[in-house]
Scaffold this active site. Sequence first.
Site, PDB file in Angstrom:
ATOM      1  CG  LEU A   1      -1.332   1.041  11.933  1.00  0.00           C
ATOM      2  CD1 LEU A   1      -1.148   2.717  12.213  1.00  0.00           C
ATOM      3  CD2 LEU A   1      -0.002   0.282  11.720  1.00  0.00           C
ATOM      4  NE  ARG A   2      -4.969  -6.413  13.285  1.00  0.00           N
ATOM      5  CZ  ARG A   2      -6.044  -6.707  12.398  1.00  0.00           C
ATOM      6  NH1 ARG A   2      -7.119  -6.307  12.245  1.00  0.00           N
ATOM      7  NH2 ARG A   2      -5.727  -7.797  11.773  1.00  0.00           N
TER       8      ARG A   2
ATOM      9  CG  HIS B   1     -13.520  -4.209   3.202  1.00  0.00           C
ATOM     10  ND1 HIS B   1     -12.940  -5.314   3.901  1.00  0.00           N
ATOM     11  CD2 HIS B   1     -12.840  -3.148   3.229  1.00  0.00           C
ATOM     12  CE1 HIS B   1     -11.809  -4.597   4.491  1.00  0.00           C
ATOM     13  NE2 HIS B   1     -11.674  -3.154   4.009  1.00  0.00           N
TER      14      HIS B   1
ATOM     15  CG  ASP C   1      -6.424  -6.500   3.746  1.00  0.00           C
ATOM     16  OD1 ASP C   1      -6.418  -5.909   4.704  1.00  0.00           O
ATOM     17  OD2 ASP C   1      -7.041  -7.248   3.426  1.00  0.00           O
TER      18      ASP C   1
HETATM   19  O1  DOR Z   1      -8.311 -10.821   5.972  1.00  0.00           O
HETATM   20  C1  DOR Z   1      -8.439  -9.561   6.288  1.00  0.00           C
HETATM   21  N1  DOR Z   1      -8.357  -9.650   7.756  1.00  0.00           N
HETATM   22  N2  DOR Z   1      -9.248  -8.983   5.461  1.00  0.00           N
HETATM   23  C2  DOR Z   1      -9.622  -7.802   6.087  1.00  0.00           C
HETATM   24  O2  DOR Z   1     -10.225  -7.167   5.068  1.00  0.00           O
HETATM   25  C3  DOR Z   1      -9.552  -7.501   7.501  1.00  0.00           C
HETATM   26  C4  DOR Z   1      -8.649  -7.956   7.885  1.00  0.00           C
HETATM   27  C5  DOR Z   1      -8.431  -8.031   9.372  1.00  0.00           C
HETATM   28  O3  DOR Z   1      -8.979  -6.915  10.229  1.00  0.00           O
HETATM   29  O4  DOR Z   1      -7.946  -8.831  10.044  1.00  0.00           O
END
Ligand code: DOR
Length: 430
Positions: free
Chosen positions: A69-70, A186, A308
């Site tokens: 969600l950033r 992960h 994801d």
């Molecule tokens: O491609 C990805 N981006 N895989 C992840 O597990 C993290 C994610 C991200 O935070 O941008």
Amino acid sequence: MPGKNNILLKNGHVVDPLNDVDSVSDVLILDGKISKVSKDIVHENEDIEVIDVSGKVVVPGLIDCHVHLREPGYEAKETIETGSRAAARGGFTTIMCEPNTNPPIDNVEQVETLMKKVKERSLVNIYTKACITKGSKGETLTNMERLASNSSVVAFSDDGNPVLKKDLMEEALRVAAQKHKPLSPHCEDSASLSVRDISKAKLGFLPGELFENEANYILRDIGSARSTGCHIHFSHVSLKESVEHIRKGKSQANITCETTPHHLLLDRDYVDNDGERPNMNPPLRSKDDVESIKKGLSEGVIDAIASDHAPHTLDDKKAGSPGVIGLETTLGLVITKLVNPGIISLKDAILKMSTNPAKIFRVSGGSLLPGTPADVTIIDMNKEWIVDVNNFESKSRNSPFDGWKLKGQAVMTIVAGRIVMRDGNIIASS
Ligand code: DOR
């Protein structure tokens, strides 16, 4: 005028794997809770909105257990508000967010601040994962006991930074086991934590090329899950060998796993509509791996499908940030590419997108059991649509599926008896 959160859904095809329902039925929602699921419910109370859903599928609200969600820190990519609107649009009533924010979610104060914003700004239920180690740096454990006592924390993960030291990982697993929370690692050699600086004894296997060690991490962690009794849920599994380790490991340890729509449907030769090869972690794999992931899904080795959802600005993508968005495409992709061709049944799709995520992360939802909050998704299996990133609720546009023709879409999302999305429009405010 119908009262708040009282709805009668008439004549839908109800699919509820937990209660073994797969038939035409009515669903009565009273005071925001499921009241009854049965044929021909008659309700004389005028305080109810009656909605004819004949020809549509009614399922327990979809749950996405892997969403970025950033917020805080990267609000140009996504916010709680825009991410929750994207979730509602995609048919998700519950999402679980990753802790790789800035600052990372590594203490209870961060969780409380996040949840205060969630309460003010989200249309859907949001839970969070918390970091295993402080700052996700792989050195010192967070106060996992305290974090685990917060009901919004569903699991622990250092996201793209796997815990390289086997003994530290086992310490984390012991704490998580005591607190009955899963660890959700992960399994990748990350660029930011140099795997080459660590000895085989500490790592548990030999360092390899970036992202080539997924199956080795999984094997290592299955052994640790067995010795500590902790439940491990492996994030975005992408390799044939990983599926085979998990298949065998399930009889020895408490393990579950998820994969993503992109690892199920795209291989490393895929070029999107803009002529780009999509970039994400883990990367797209070989055709053989894709077939194994599909097989693992249909045979029940893979328990969940998670988007994801990884929003990025255009500039960040140009600069090489990995990740693709998925909240608004996952359901359509699963129906079009997996259910309609008969790779999995619709019931299985709901199992992996609702029932299992609820069970794995011990959150409410995942079924239409009377007395539980009425989180419900209504799907039109015949709706044909074209993915157009410019119409997304998400702030970001980085989807490798832009332009794809899909059949099947959520047409209504109900959260705790409140309709938040109807016919593709967000109709509730947070
Ligand atoms: O491609 C990805 N981006 N895989 C992840 O597990 C993290 C994610 C991200 O935070 O941008």
